[in-house]
Design a protein around this motif. Structure first.
Motif, PDB file in Angstrom:
ATOM      1  N   GLY A   1     101.897 -44.036 -15.164  1.00 54.92           N
ATOM      2  CA  GLY A   1     100.936 -42.813 -14.967  1.00 54.92           C
ATOM      3  C   GLY A   1     101.639 -41.912 -14.190  1.00 54.92           C
ATOM      4  N   THR A   2     101.161 -40.615 -14.228  1.00 49.52           N
ATOM      5  CA  THR A   2     102.160 -39.670 -13.457  1.00 49.52           C
ATOM      6  C   THR A   2     100.908 -38.567 -13.024  1.00 49.52           C
ATOM      7  OG1 THR A   2     103.772 -39.566 -15.010  1.00 49.52           O
ATOM      8  CG2 THR A   2     103.523 -37.613 -13.581  1.00 49.52           C
ATOM      9  N   GLY A   3     101.262 -38.596 -11.400  1.00 54.09           N
ATOM     10  CA  GLY A   3     100.549 -37.354 -10.497  1.00 54.09           C
ATOM     11  C   GLY A   3     101.636 -36.252 -10.684  1.00 54.09           C
ATOM     12  N   ALA A   4     101.257 -35.129 -10.963  1.00 55.56           N
ATOM     13  CA  ALA A   4     102.303 -33.825 -10.927  1.00 55.56           C
ATOM     14  C   ALA A   4     101.827 -32.769 -10.007  1.00 55.56           C
ATOM     15  CB  ALA A   4     102.371 -33.400 -12.088  1.00 55.56           C
ATOM     16  N   PHE A   5     102.855 -32.088  -9.311  1.00 54.41           N
ATOM     17  CA  PHE A   5     102.569 -31.054  -8.119  1.00 54.41           C
ATOM     18  C   PHE A   5     103.243 -30.146  -8.322  1.00 54.41           C
ATOM     19  CE2 PHE A   5     102.070 -35.662  -6.670  1.00 54.41           C
ATOM     20  CZ  PHE A   5     100.636 -35.697  -6.221  1.00 54.41           C
TER      21      PHE A   5
ATOM     22  N   THR B   1     106.972 -20.490  -8.179  1.00 51.56           N
ATOM     23  CA  THR B   1     106.098 -19.363  -8.873  1.00 51.56           C
ATOM     24  C   THR B   1     105.117 -20.063  -9.877  1.00 51.56           C
ATOM     25  OG1 THR B   1     107.595 -19.248 -10.595  1.00 51.56           O
ATOM     26  CG2 THR B   1     107.868 -17.727  -8.988  1.00 51.56           C
ATOM     27  N   PHE B   2     105.280 -21.333 -10.180  1.00 52.78           N
ATOM     28  CA  PHE B   2     104.328 -21.962 -11.028  1.00 52.78           C
ATOM     29  C   PHE B   2     103.052 -22.267 -10.262  1.00 52.78           C
ATOM     30  CE2 PHE B   2     103.301 -25.853 -13.978  1.00 52.78           C
ATOM     31  CZ  PHE B   2     102.623 -25.217 -14.645  1.00 52.78           C
ATOM     32  N   SER B   3     103.038 -22.488  -9.030  1.00 54.69           N
ATOM     33  CA  SER B   3     101.831 -22.602  -8.222  1.00 54.69           C
ATOM     34  C   SER B   3     101.330 -21.507  -7.150  1.00 54.69           C
ATOM     35  CB  SER B   3     102.131 -23.956  -7.108  1.00 54.69           C
ATOM     36  OG  SER B   3     103.351 -23.387  -6.324  1.00 54.69           O
TER      37      SER B   3
ATOM     38  N   ALA C   1      99.051 -22.808 -11.240  1.00 49.76           N
ATOM     39  CA  ALA C   1      99.077 -24.297 -11.658  1.00 49.76           C
ATOM     40  C   ALA C   1      98.410 -25.084 -10.409  1.00 49.76           C
ATOM     41  CB  ALA C   1     100.220 -24.812 -12.225  1.00 49.76           C
ATOM     42  N   LYS C   2      97.583 -25.996 -10.561  1.00 49.85           N
ATOM     43  CA  LYS C   2      96.973 -26.911  -9.826  1.00 49.85           C
ATOM     44  C   LYS C   2      97.676 -28.114 -10.105  1.00 49.85           C
ATOM     45  CE  LYS C   2      94.729 -23.844  -7.406  1.00 49.85           C
ATOM     46  NZ  LYS C   2      95.208 -22.746  -6.547  1.00 49.85           N
ATOM     47  N   ASN C   3      97.537 -29.001  -8.828  1.00 49.56           N
ATOM     48  CA  ASN C   3      97.956 -30.626  -9.476  1.00 49.56           C
ATOM     49  C   ASN C   3      97.431 -31.252 -10.612  1.00 49.56           C
ATOM     50  OD1 ASN C   3      99.122 -30.192  -6.820  1.00 49.56           O
ATOM     51  ND2 ASN C   3      97.690 -31.561  -5.762  1.00 49.56           N
ATOM     52  N   GLY C   4      98.106 -32.012 -11.485  1.00 52.76           N
ATOM     53  CA  GLY C   4      97.838 -32.461 -12.590  1.00 52.76           C
ATOM     54  C   GLY C   4      98.078 -33.936 -12.610  1.00 52.76           C
ATOM     55  N   PHE C   5      97.435 -34.435 -13.817  1.00 55.93           N
ATOM     56  CA  PHE C   5      97.845 -35.974 -14.043  1.00 55.93           C
ATOM     57  C   PHE C   5      98.110 -36.206 -15.415  1.00 55.93           C
ATOM     58  CE2 PHE C   5      94.594 -35.825 -10.725  1.00 55.93           C
ATOM     59  CZ  PHE C   5      95.305 -36.580  -9.680  1.00 55.93           C
ATOM     60  N   GLY C   6      98.815 -37.220 -15.733  1.00 53.19           N
ATOM     61  CA  GLY C   6      99.077 -37.468 -17.093  1.00 53.19           C
ATOM     62  C   GLY C   6      99.951 -39.072 -17.199  1.00 53.19           C
TER      63      GLY C   6
END
Length: 212
Positions: free
Chosen positions: A26-30, A34-36, A56-61
């Motif tokens: 499982g992945t938490g992404a930050f 410039t992407f954020s 872009a905001k924090n994501g999950f995957g």
């Protein structure tokens, strides 16, 4: 004779360290850079940042991993699927970014027989990003699949000799060319970074080579 015994012992030790592994994480992404960048309320650009691929905001995957470890050194291949939220003047609060792609690289384990073994890794990524804006969430932005890179470090924690619990942190750097239907219709396609950090928790199954 003593030298032969030492050589045979080292060879057996190296063989026992060789294995094939398959894992799920499982992945938490930050997002970063410039992407954020919020890039809100400033028209077509904001300090050189195109808001079409920003905010872009924090994501999950989740991800899949496969590896071949030959003692200290090994090779790995992995797959990532991450969803980022998006909030800017372009995508509003209902926007989403979806990143999918594969990575191939090298993994180095610290030598030793401990059940907890630190590692470092680095590889080449082949990711693609799609953006959907508004309540319909149709694909309004799609990038090419251009090589990037990842570097990471973590711990390989052995469980019963067949399983490993693998917490790790990674940084992924990449620049994408992208298209927005009806917007980017002439001239060169714009390019922008979509970089991010991850924190992953994984579990993998190991099959020692040679049946040991």
């Amino acid at each position: 004779a003593l030298s032969l015994l030492v050589a045979l012992a080292c060879s057996a030790g190296n063989l026992s360290a060789q294995s094939i592994s398959l894992g799920l994480r499982g992945t938490g992404a930050f997002p970063t850079g410039t992407f954020s960048d919020p890039a809100t309320g400033c028209g077509a650009s904001c300090n050189g940042v195109d808001p079409t691929l920003a905010a872009a905001k924090n994501g999950f995957g989740y991800g899949l991993d496969a590896g071949l470890q030959l003692g200290i050194a090994g090779v790995y291949a992995s797959f990532d699927h991450i969803n980022f939220d998006c909030e800017s003047s372009t995508c509003n609060s209902d926007g989403k970014y979806k990143l999918m792609g594969a990575t191939a690289g090298v993994k180095l384990l610290m030598p030793g027989a401990s059940i907890v073994r630190p590692f470092v890794k680095g590889g080449v990524t082949f990711n693609q990003l799609e953006g959907g804006y508004g309540s319909g969430q149709s694909t309004e932005l799609k990038t090419d699949r251009k090589p990037g890179y990842e570097v990471g470090a973590g711990l390989d924690i052995g469980i019963l000799g067949l399983l490993s619990f693998t917490p790790q942190a990674r940084y992924i750097g990449q620049n994408f060319k992208y298209k927005v239907p009806g917007v980017n219709t002439t001239g060169a396609e714009p390019t922008q970074g979509a970089n991010y950090f991850t924190f992953d928790l994984g579990l993998s199954v190991h099959n020692p080579l040679g049946g040991h």
